[in-house]
Design a protein around this motif. Structure first.
Motif, PDB file in Angstrom:
ATOM      1  N   TYR A  60       0.866  -1.193   0.000  1.00 26.09           N
ATOM      2  CA  TYR A  60       0.000   0.000   0.000  1.00 26.09           C
ATOM      3  C   TYR A  60       0.900   1.240   0.000  1.00 26.09           C
ATOM      4  CZ  TYR A  60      -4.076   2.884   1.025  1.00 26.09           C
ATOM      5  OH  TYR A  60      -5.083   3.830   0.957  1.00 26.09           O
ATOM      6  N   THR A  61       1.630   1.379  -1.095  1.00 28.91           N
ATOM      7  CA  THR A  61       2.723   2.358  -1.137  1.00 28.91           C
ATOM      8  C   THR A  61       2.632   3.236  -2.378  1.00 28.91           C
ATOM      9  OG1 THR A  61       4.050   0.639  -2.203  1.00 28.91           O
ATOM     10  CG2 THR A  61       4.344   0.897   0.174  1.00 28.91           C
ATOM     11  N   LYS A  62       1.415   3.365  -2.909  1.00 32.94           N
ATOM     12  CA  LYS A  62       1.232   4.116  -4.151  1.00 32.94           C
ATOM     13  C   LYS A  62       0.326   5.325  -3.924  1.00 32.94           C
ATOM     14  CE  LYS A  62       3.689   1.261  -6.537  1.00 32.94           C
ATOM     15  NZ  LYS A  62       3.242  -0.057  -6.886  1.00 32.94           N
ATOM     16  N   TYR A  63       0.180   6.151  -4.976  1.00 32.71           N
ATOM     17  CA  TYR A  63      -0.742   7.285  -4.867  1.00 32.71           C
ATOM     18  C   TYR A  63      -2.138   6.810  -4.459  1.00 32.71           C
ATOM     19  CZ  TYR A  63       2.434  10.071  -7.898  1.00 32.71           C
ATOM     20  OH  TYR A  63       3.474  10.740  -8.452  1.00 32.71           O
ATOM     21  N   SER A 272       0.470   7.431   2.068  1.00 28.42           N
ATOM     22  CA  SER A 272      -0.471   6.298   2.097  1.00 28.42           C
ATOM     23  C   SER A 272      -0.275   5.465   3.368  1.00 28.42           C
ATOM     24  CB  SER A 272      -0.281   5.433   0.844  1.00 28.42           C
ATOM     25  OG  SER A 272       1.054   4.957   0.770  1.00 28.42           O
TER      26      SER A 272
END
Ligand code: PMP
Ligand code: GLU
Length: 397
Positions: A60-63, A272
């Motif tokens: 869960y490391t995106k825009y 995020s």
């Protein structure tokens, strides 16, 4: 280099500057006691850290959407309903990079050049600067300790002029610890609604109240209040998450949409990973709060008692947050090296140099007769620091 004119109108944050200086001295081996920091001395609870680590592992490391993740907005909606009796839809919530960012965004979105914002003093250092950065004009409304540093509806009515666009209410307040009662807030909101001015209600210290005082949101005191209030809150203070940088704003849909647009061209989404941690903070039963509340209350009693025993110092007992704001005018009238001390800045410098205690001068809060002491530090530090402060104050005459 010539930077923009607006940068000449603002000063660096004195709270952050003093905290940084104290931390730097400490890192260099100087035995400093830091009463400057406005952050809880408790660690972020493990269940919150674990949620962040899980987010990283799960990718869960995106825009996310620029205005924040759907999941956190839902958690904020539920929180506002559960704890504050406020019904907001998801479109009325935006997630920001800390409550300071919420405040910055609100003024950027709300103010036209010359629009006035009423700021009760003593105020948190960032308010006037954020107003000026947006081209607005801060209008300071002084309060005194005789009225627990509160404005009244009658005073407010007199101060509202054609250019008045907004009012800031910060309850529980930094630096005074003032907590407004529901009745006081209702009277203030009646004036705001009747005069059509928006209220920025900074509720970041909502969980830190004492003596049976209960926090009430300004948006909840009248049915019409919600249309005229921008509620600012976050996880920094209640969950000891100052470094994670998550705040949020709730308010009328069109204003919230504009804040989302502003973020889409400035910060994009708040981190995020921090948002996942904030979801855990807001949805799981809080474990850190009762412990913090008990510790802060015990320290508050101790600090107020010690300060009132010092020569030239008068300290009211604050009802919320984790600061005391003693009146030191009796000390400022005394002399050092044959010269009247005169200003809170000079006194703070003296305390740093002589007692090696870092405090924030009242000047930055719009009240030069005062010092701000944060008791978000251990009892051992408080004992040591206040002992040194007392000795240093006994030495001036
Ligand atoms: N409002 C007040 C009154 C504060 O004292 C602070 C402390 N930093 C903030 C807002 C901002 O908090 P955050 O860390 O979430 O930006
Ligand atoms: N709000 C805290 C304080 O007043 C943290 C520092 C800051 O953000 O200015 O000390």
């Amino acid at each position: 280099m010539q930077t923009a004119r607006r940068m000449k109108r603002i000063a660096p944050s004195p709270t952050l500057a003093i905290d940084a200086k104290a931390k730097q001295l400490k890192a260099g081996g100087v035995d400093i006691i830091n009463f400057g920091a406005g952050e809880p001395d408790f660690d972020t609870p493990d269940y919150i850290k674990n949620a962040a680590m899980e987010a990283i592992r799960a990718g869960y490391t995106k825009y996310t959407p620029a205005s924040g993740s759907q999941e956190l907005k839902e958690a904020v909606c539920d929180k506002l309903k559960r704890e504050n009796g406020l019904d907001y839809s998801m479109k009325q919530i935006v997630i920001n990079c800390g409550a300071k960012h919420s405040i910055y965004n609100i003024f950027q979105v709300m103010l036209n050049p010359g629009d006035e914002v009423i700021i009760p003093a003593p105020y948190w250092v960032t308010y006037p600067e954020a107003v000026k950065l947006a081209g607005g004009r801060p209008v300071v409304m002084k309060t005194t300790d005789k009225n627990e540093f509160k404005i009244t509806a009658a005073n407010l009515r007199r101060r509202i002029k054609p250019k008045t666009k907004m009012l800031i209410i910060n309850s529980p307040g930094n630096p005074t610890g003032t907590v407004y009662s529901e009745t006081e807030l209702r009277d203030i909101m009646k004036v705001a609604v009747a005069k059509k001015i928006f209220v920025l209600s900074d509720e970041i210290y909502e969980h830190l109240t004492y003596d049976g005082m209960r926090h009430v949101s300004a948006a909840a005191v009248l049915p019409e209040a919600k249309d005229w209030t921008l509620v600012v809150n976050g996880v920094s203070k209640s969950f000891s998450m100052t470094g994670w940088r998550i705040g949020y704003t709730a308010g009328p849909e069109d204003i919230i949409a504009d804040i989302g647009t502003l973020q889409s061209h400035s910060t994009s989404n708040p981190a995020s990973i921090s948002m996942k941690a904030a979801v855990a903070a807001l949805t799981q039963p809080a474990s850190v709060l009762p412990e913090m509340q008990r510790a802060f209350n015990e320290r508050r009693e101790y600090v107020v008692g010690r300060l009132n025993a010092m020569p030239g110092v008068v300290c009211q007992k604050p009802r919320g947050a984790f600061y005391v704001f003693p009146n030191v005018s009796g000390v400022l009238a005394k002399s050092l090296d044959g010269k009247v001390i005169g200003t809170s800045m000079r006194l703070a410098e003296y305390l740093l140099d002589t007692a090696r205690v870092a405090v924030v001068p009242g000047d930055g809060f719009g009240a030069d007769d005062y010092l701000r002491i944060s008791y978000a530090t251990s009892m051992a530090n408080l004992q040591k620091g206040l002992e040194r402060m007392e000795q240093a104050l006994q030495a001036v005459n």
